[in-house]
Scaffold this motif. Structure first.
Motif, mmCIF file in Angstrom:
data_model
loop_
_atom_site.group_PDB
_atom_site.id
_atom_site.type_symbol
_atom_site.label_atom_id
_atom_site.label_comp_id
_atom_site.label_asym_id
_atom_site.label_seq_id
_atom_site.Cartn_x
_atom_site.Cartn_y
_atom_site.Cartn_z
ATOM 1 N N GLY A 112 0.890 -1.300 0.028
ATOM 2 C CA GLY A 112 0.073 -0.309 -0.388
ATOM 3 C C GLY A 112 0.686 1.107 -0.014
ATOM 4 N N TYR A 113 0.366 2.051 -0.218
ATOM 5 C CA TYR A 113 0.501 3.470 -0.035
ATOM 6 C C TYR A 113 0.243 5.049 0.530
ATOM 7 C CZ TYR A 113 3.332 1.282 -3.916
ATOM 8 O OH TYR A 113 3.664 0.191 -4.772
ATOM 9 N N PHE A 114 1.377 5.544 1.157
ATOM 10 C CA PHE A 114 0.598 6.450 1.889
ATOM 11 C C PHE A 114 1.165 8.127 0.769
ATOM 12 C CE2 PHE A 114 -0.185 4.093 5.079
ATOM 13 C CZ PHE A 114 -1.253 4.389 5.558
ATOM 14 N N MET A 115 0.304 9.152 0.384
ATOM 15 C CA MET A 115 1.355 10.258 0.701
ATOM 16 C C MET A 115 2.267 11.221 0.648
ATOM 17 S SD MET A 115 0.365 13.510 -2.616
ATOM 18 C CE MET A 115 -0.488 14.420 -1.030
ATOM 19 N N ALA A 116 3.583 11.197 1.073
ATOM 20 C CA ALA A 116 4.330 11.773 1.856
ATOM 21 C C ALA A 116 4.445 13.251 2.347
ATOM 22 C CB ALA A 116 5.650 11.380 2.337
ATOM 23 N N GLN A 117 4.904 14.134 0.575
ATOM 24 C CA GLN A 117 5.197 14.566 0.388
ATOM 25 C C GLN A 117 4.924 15.752 -0.881
ATOM 26 O OE1 GLN A 117 9.440 16.227 0.916
ATOM 27 N NE2 GLN A 117 8.270 18.035 2.198
ATOM 28 N N VAL A 118 4.349 17.049 -1.463
ATOM 29 C CA VAL A 118 4.826 16.741 -2.871
ATOM 30 C C VAL A 118 5.724 17.759 -2.677
ATOM 31 C CG1 VAL A 118 4.349 19.079 -4.255
ATOM 32 C CG2 VAL A 118 2.142 17.624 -2.620
ATOM 33 N N LYS A 119 7.178 16.901 -3.312
ATOM 34 C CA LYS A 119 7.927 17.790 -3.921
ATOM 35 C C LYS A 119 8.298 18.787 -3.990
ATOM 36 C CE LYS A 119 11.975 16.498 -2.529
ATOM 37 N NZ LYS A 119 12.590 17.050 -0.731
ATOM 38 N N SER A 120 7.279 18.808 -5.462
ATOM 39 C CA SER A 120 7.616 20.393 -6.369
ATOM 40 C C SER A 120 6.159 20.577 -6.627
ATOM 41 C CB SER A 120 8.313 19.956 -7.561
ATOM 42 O OG SER A 120 8.441 19.145 -8.109
ATOM 43 N N ALA A 121 5.320 21.581 -6.762
ATOM 44 C CA ALA A 121 4.201 21.644 -8.029
ATOM 45 C C ALA A 121 4.737 22.956 -8.800
ATOM 46 C CB ALA A 121 3.198 22.482 -7.350
ATOM 47 N N LYS A 122 3.801 23.032 -10.294
ATOM 48 C CA LYS A 122 4.347 23.941 -10.821
ATOM 49 C C LYS A 122 2.153 23.896 -11.679
ATOM 50 C CE LYS A 122 6.209 25.114 -15.180
ATOM 51 N NZ LYS A 122 7.386 26.008 -15.734
ATOM 52 N N GLN A 123 1.951 25.071 -11.731
ATOM 53 C CA GLN A 123 0.692 25.257 -12.364
ATOM 54 C C GLN A 123 1.283 25.914 -13.228
ATOM 55 O OE1 GLN A 123 -1.205 28.684 -10.648
ATOM 56 N NE2 GLN A 123 -3.527 27.704 -11.830
ATOM 57 N N TRP A 124 0.387 25.119 -14.369
ATOM 58 C CA TRP A 124 0.840 25.377 -16.052
ATOM 59 C C TRP A 124 -0.189 26.368 -16.136
ATOM 60 C CZ3 TRP A 124 3.912 24.971 -18.839
ATOM 61 C CH2 TRP A 124 5.701 23.534 -18.160
ATOM 62 N N ILE A 125 -0.503 28.216 -17.803
ATOM 63 C CA ILE A 125 -1.698 28.345 -17.579
ATOM 64 C C ILE A 125 -2.089 27.791 -19.330
ATOM 65 C CG2 ILE A 125 -1.779 31.282 -18.509
ATOM 66 C CD1 ILE A 125 -1.704 30.552 -15.240
ATOM 67 N N ARG A 126 -3.522 27.922 -19.201
ATOM 68 C CA ARG A 126 -3.670 27.185 -20.150
ATOM 69 C C ARG A 126 -4.946 28.564 -20.674
ATOM 70 N NH1 ARG A 126 -5.251 21.344 -19.462
ATOM 71 N NH2 ARG A 126 -7.139 21.342 -20.798
ATOM 72 N N LYS A 127 -5.835 28.303 -22.030
ATOM 73 C CA LYS A 127 -6.519 29.309 -22.170
ATOM 74 C C LYS A 127 -7.692 29.169 -22.130
ATOM 75 C CE LYS A 127 -3.258 30.482 -25.905
ATOM 76 N NZ LYS A 127 -2.714 31.033 -27.178
ATOM 77 N N ASP A 128 -7.798 27.358 -22.065
ATOM 78 C CA ASP A 128 -9.402 27.233 -21.373
ATOM 79 C C ASP A 128 -9.106 27.324 -20.414
ATOM 80 O OD1 ASP A 128 -8.164 25.196 -20.529
ATOM 81 O OD2 ASP A 128 -8.235 23.308 -21.671
ATOM 82 N N ASP A 129 -10.398 26.892 -19.680
ATOM 83 C CA ASP A 129 -11.124 27.150 -18.036
ATOM 84 C C ASP A 129 -10.239 26.522 -17.061
ATOM 85 O OD1 ASP A 129 -12.120 29.807 -19.292
ATOM 86 O OD2 ASP A 129 -14.277 28.914 -18.329
ATOM 87 N N PHE A 130 -9.577 25.018 -17.877
ATOM 88 C CA PHE A 130 -9.034 24.016 -16.751
ATOM 89 C C PHE A 130 -7.947 24.603 -16.038
ATOM 90 C CE2 PHE A 130 -11.524 21.379 -19.560
ATOM 91 C CZ PHE A 130 -12.051 20.020 -19.125
ATOM 92 N N ILE A 131 -7.797 23.814 -14.731
ATOM 93 C CA ILE A 131 -6.853 24.386 -14.151
ATOM 94 C C ILE A 131 -5.671 23.354 -14.386
ATOM 95 C CG2 ILE A 131 -5.339 24.248 -11.695
ATOM 96 C CD1 ILE A 131 -8.062 25.202 -10.539
ATOM 97 N N GLU A 132 -4.201 23.000 -14.531
ATOM 98 C CA GLU A 132 -3.458 22.285 -15.094
ATOM 99 C C GLU A 132 -2.142 22.608 -14.333
ATOM 100 O OE1 GLU A 132 -1.104 20.133 -18.553
ATOM 101 O OE2 GLU A 132 -2.734 21.503 -19.260
ATOM 102 N N PHE A 133 -1.654 21.508 -13.259
ATOM 103 C CA PHE A 133 -0.345 21.349 -12.482
ATOM 104 C C PHE A 133 0.262 20.040 -12.830
ATOM 105 C CE2 PHE A 133 -2.519 23.792 -9.300
ATOM 106 C CZ PHE A 133 -1.994 24.478 -8.918
ATOM 107 N N ASP A 134 2.323 20.597 -12.594
ATOM 108 C CA ASP A 134 3.043 19.007 -12.543
ATOM 109 C C ASP A 134 3.165 19.069 -11.051
ATOM 110 O OD1 ASP A 134 2.866 18.087 -15.488
ATOM 111 O OD2 ASP A 134 4.457 20.098 -15.995
ATOM 112 N N TYR A 135 3.436 17.728 -10.606
ATOM 113 C CA TYR A 135 3.909 17.247 -9.595
ATOM 114 C C TYR A 135 4.504 16.344 -9.346
ATOM 115 C CZ TYR A 135 -0.862 19.636 -7.820
ATOM 116 O OH TYR A 135 -1.322 20.613 -7.049
ATOM 117 N N THR A 136 6.016 16.594 -9.090
ATOM 118 C CA THR A 136 6.615 15.538 -7.984
ATOM 119 C C THR A 136 5.919 14.928 -7.113
ATOM 120 O OG1 THR A 136 8.088 16.324 -9.612
ATOM 121 C CG2 THR A 136 8.797 14.533 -7.603
#
Length: 197
Positions: A112-136
């Motif tokens: 099994g797994y538990f999320m320990a930490q977000v090492k990095s997060a980066k938001q991308w700007i989109r032309k539509d209304d969606f929110i987009e992130f890259d995470y490690t």
């Protein structure tokens, strides 16, 4: 059954992630096939919250993330002392929702797994209304105690499916679609293929 694997029947309650209040109860069946594939899960939940209240909470979360002066870039959530900057709580909340898909896909009957930490997060700007992130994200593997690093791209819009694509450092394969199978919001699950990285 000997041919298909072990099937479990579960009854459990859920809590609101932020407030800790009772959020509902669920019945589930989980089949761990003999072959090494993700478990087959069927879940039916009864929410104690009014669906309109859930939608309002999703919209508040969305507004916080959507109307930034500049894209959010963050590291180490929570920090080494276990603290989360209140301004980054929406970023953390989306990471928790998205990493749930990864943990579901990677889990096994004895792993099994538990999320320990977000090492990095980066938001991308989109032309539509969606929110987009890259995470490690760092996942704590039980019982091995290993920490697994996974890259996750997540897109979301209230009332639309949460889309998740990911790959983990311990895997020698391409990106996987970790999205769920039900339509919903950031508080639910859905199935739709996400964009390629």
């Amino acid at each position: 059954t000997p041919d298909s694997g072990h099937k479990y029947y579960l009854q459990f309650t859920t809590k609101d992630y932020k407030t800790g209040e009772d959020a509902g109860s669920c019945l589930a069946t989980v089949l761990y096939p003999r072959t090494k594939v993700p478990p087959v899960v069927t879940v039916k939940c009864t929410d104690t919250k009014d669906p309109k209240q859930i939608q309002e909470e999703d919209n508040r979360l969305y507004q916080k993330l959507r109307h930034q002066n500049k894209p959010i870039i963050a590291n180490n959530i929570p920090d080494s002392h276990g603290n989360i900057d209140p301004a980054l709580e929406p970023v953390w909340a989306l990471a928790v929702a998205g990493s749930g898909y990864i943990m579901w896909q990677k889990s096994a009957e004895n792993l099994g797994y538990f999320m320990a930490q977000v090492k990095s997060a980066k938001q991308w700007i989109r032309k539509d209304d969606f929110i987009e992130f890259d995470y490690t994200v760092l996942l704590h593997e039980i019982p091995t105690q290993e920490i697994i690093s996974c890259h996750m791209r997540l897109t979301w819009l209230p009332g639309h499916p949460l889309k998740v694509k990911y790959f983990c450092a311990s895997e020698n394969q391409g990106p996987e679609d970790g999205s769920g199978v039900e339509s919903g919001s950031a508080t639910g699950t859905s199935h739709e293929r996400g964009a390629n990285f």
